[in-house]
Design a protein around this motif. Structure first.
Motif: not given
Length: 593
Positions: A379-383, A508-509, A541-542, A550-554
């Motif tokens: 998955s992709i986690l967005g912070i 980790l981006l 992180i964004e 558009r990109i994060a699952d959570e």
């Protein structure tokens, strides 16, 4: 070996062979004993410059103390000959061993220092050894004359023989430098020099590589000092441990160009004949004119060509060469992965990373305060969070850039908190940075190759992994382009490719979309979507909210170092606490009307 190293080594080896043969031809016709000695000294000081360059030129830590290794080598040969009757043919290799051992002993405490503190500490060692030699009564050690067996004792009546031997030593030192520069060893050292944090984040054990470089450098300097003792026949502290010895090692490399094996050769070929000739002609009128020459050379090179003659000429030549290759026309931003790639399994609901109670303080400021979250594999986690919320500090604590005060983080059940940065990388954690950390003088392929080397992959497999990563990020057409000439988007993708080259399980981006336009963001997002389709687990992180939706699952929201909210992106962005943290209470009041 690095890609393309073999033909480059063959070509440069032929050039070197031609230069050395021409040098020997010149020395064969010189009859003046002083100038014959000068022709012998040029290769010796070139070897010392090469030894300095192997460490300071590639690693980037300035050494003012290479006379320590040079002097130890000279005293080793002289004392073994006078006390044990041991031939210099054995004494010189032993001098190299002594130089390497001294480098190990010196490096262990001194690598704790950085910058000018390291340089000043290195300056102290030859001074200490000089005083110790005088205290022990070795003010003047004369080599016994053994003219009856000149080959055995390396004592020849014809000075041209010394020149031939000096050229042979130079050829060996150049061969070592060429192999180092074109190998994993050299690429790792050059990466450390250009960006130490990025090199360690790519998986390189920086301290270990520095130690290896210093030991090789000390061994080369020790061998040069041992042969120098045979040429002088008298060893004194001033001649082999003096300030001028360390200065010559540094000056010939700086003048010719650091970070390349041609630099010390160029510097020695120009400065040694110039200083020795002026000393012969004007030494009685201007005592110490050699020091004047070296000082003037440093001033001129700093003003006119700060990186040395070699780089100045090479860069000027490169600017006149063919223009930078144009990007491929409007093709999809992401090229499908090569069949040989080993994609991760699709999302399975299994937790890959679990963080509990992570905290980091700076004095009285709690930058990260009891943060807990988990990430599902694939998955992709967005912070997200306001500036200064502690997001990057949390990344730094997770991957070892900063030590965490407390808390734990387990990846596949294995604790990563408390480990060193390169160890966490080798466990399968890839990292990019808020400000791109590239190696600007290296081509894109070498930048990415560092990540594969850092993961411990063998040479051929590392090159394959690097090319696969470049293909996955759509940068194949820029493989040979210098990183210093890439655009912001290309640099972001290059740094991502470097992280992928280590075949990580977790990415980790840190603000990968920062500074990009909308079309560039879309291109990078397409790459990230493709990685998720392969099963890559990502934490990003964004600040660009529309991109995160558009990109994060959570989404995980952090404010003042604490977790403010976590959940599905749409639910999180509509949370009143999140709106207040981002826009303030006045905006929240308007939204409520």
């Amino acid at each position: 070996m690095r890609p393309g190293a073999t033909p480059r080594l063959r070509r440069h080896g032929m050039i070197l062979a031609g230069l050395l043969v021409a040098y020997l031809a010149i020395s064969a016709v010189v009859t003046n004993s002083y100038y014959q000695l000068m022709l012998t000294l040029v290769p010796i000081w070139a070897v010392l410059g090469l030894s300095w360059n192997v460490f300071s030129g590639y690693v980037g830590l300035t050494s003012f103390g290479h006379a320590a290794f040079f002097g130890l080598g000279a005293y080793t040969v002289a004392l073994l000959l006078t006390m044990l009757n041991l031939t210099p043919w054995i004494g010189i290799p032993l001098a190299a061993v002594v130089g390497a051992a001294a480098a190990l002993l010196i490096g262990l405490p001194t690598f704790r220092l950085r910058g000018h503190y390291f340089a000043l500490a290195m300056l102290a060692y030859p001074l200490l050894m000089s005083y110790l030699a005088q205290y022990l009564g070795y003010n003047e050690v004369s080599l016994p004359m053994r003219r009856d067996e000149p080959v055995t004792w390396m004592q020849f009546t014809d000075p041209r023989v010394y020149t031939v031997l000096a050229v042979g030593l130079l050829a060996l030192a150049m061969a070592i430098s060429m192999v180092v520069e074109n190998s994993r060893f050299g690429l790792s050292l050059m990466a450390i020099r250009q960006n130490e944090l990025a090199a360690e984040a790519a998986g390189l054990n920086v301290r270990q590589w520095k130690m290896r470089a210093l030991m090789l450098s000390g061994g080369m300097a020790g061998a040069a000092g041992g042969f120098y003792a045979c040429v002088l026949l008298v060893v004194t502290p001033e001649a082999v441990l003096g300030m001028l010895v360390s200065a010559q090692a540094l000056v010939v490399a700086l003048f010719g160009g650091v970070g390349t094996y041609w630099g010390p050769l160029i510097g020695a070929a120009i400065l040694i004949p110039l200083s020795e000739t002026l000393h012969a002609e004007l030494g009685e009128i201007i005592p110490g004119i050699q020091g004047v020459v070296y000082g003037a050379a440093i001033i001129l090179i700093m003003l006119l060509a700060p990186e040395g003659l070699y780089w100045s000429i090479r860069d000027r030549w490169a600017r006149q060469a063919a223009p930078r290759p144009s990007p491929v026309p409007e093709a999809p931003a992401r090229v499908p992965a090569a069949p040989a790639a080993r994609p991760s399994p699709p999302p399975s609901g299994k937790t890959l990373l679990e963080v509990r109670g992570l905290s980091k303080s700076f004095g009285g400021l709690r930058a990260v305060d009891d943060v807990s979250f988990s990430v599902v594999q694939g998955s992709i986690l967005g912070i997200i969070g306001p500036n200064g919320a502690g997001k990057t500090t949390m990344f730094n604590a997770l991957n070892g850039v900063l030590p965490a005060d407390r808390g734990e983080a387990r990846m596949d059940g294995e604790e990563i908190i408390g480990r060193k940065l390169f160890e966490i990388c080798r466990m399968g954690v890839g990292r990019t940075f808020q400000v791109v950390r590239s190696f600007p003088r290296l081509p894109l392929l070498d930048n990415v190759l560092v990540g594969a080397y850092g993961a411990g992959l063998p040479d051929e497999e590392a090159v394959t992994a690097a090319r696969e990563a470049i293909t996955r990020t759509g940068l194949t057409h820029l493989t040979d382009a210098p990183a210093g000439g890439l655009t912001s988007k290309e640099l972001r993708l290059m740094e991502l490719a470097r992280a992928l080259a280590g075949r990580p399980r977790l990415l980790l981006l840190d603000e990968t979309l920062a500074g990009l336009g909308r079309d560039e963001c879309d291109a990078v997002l397409d790459v990230l979507k493709g990685l998720r389709a392969e099963g890559m687990t990502t934490i990003i992180i964004e600040h660009t909210m529309h991109a995160m939706l558009r990109i994060a699952d959570e989404l995980l929201v952090i404010d003042h170092g604490r977790v403010l909210a976590q959940g599905h992106p749409r639910e999180v962005v509509e949370d009143r606490k999140v709106i207040e943290a981002y826009l303030g209470r006045k905006w929240l009041a308007r939204c409520s009307k």
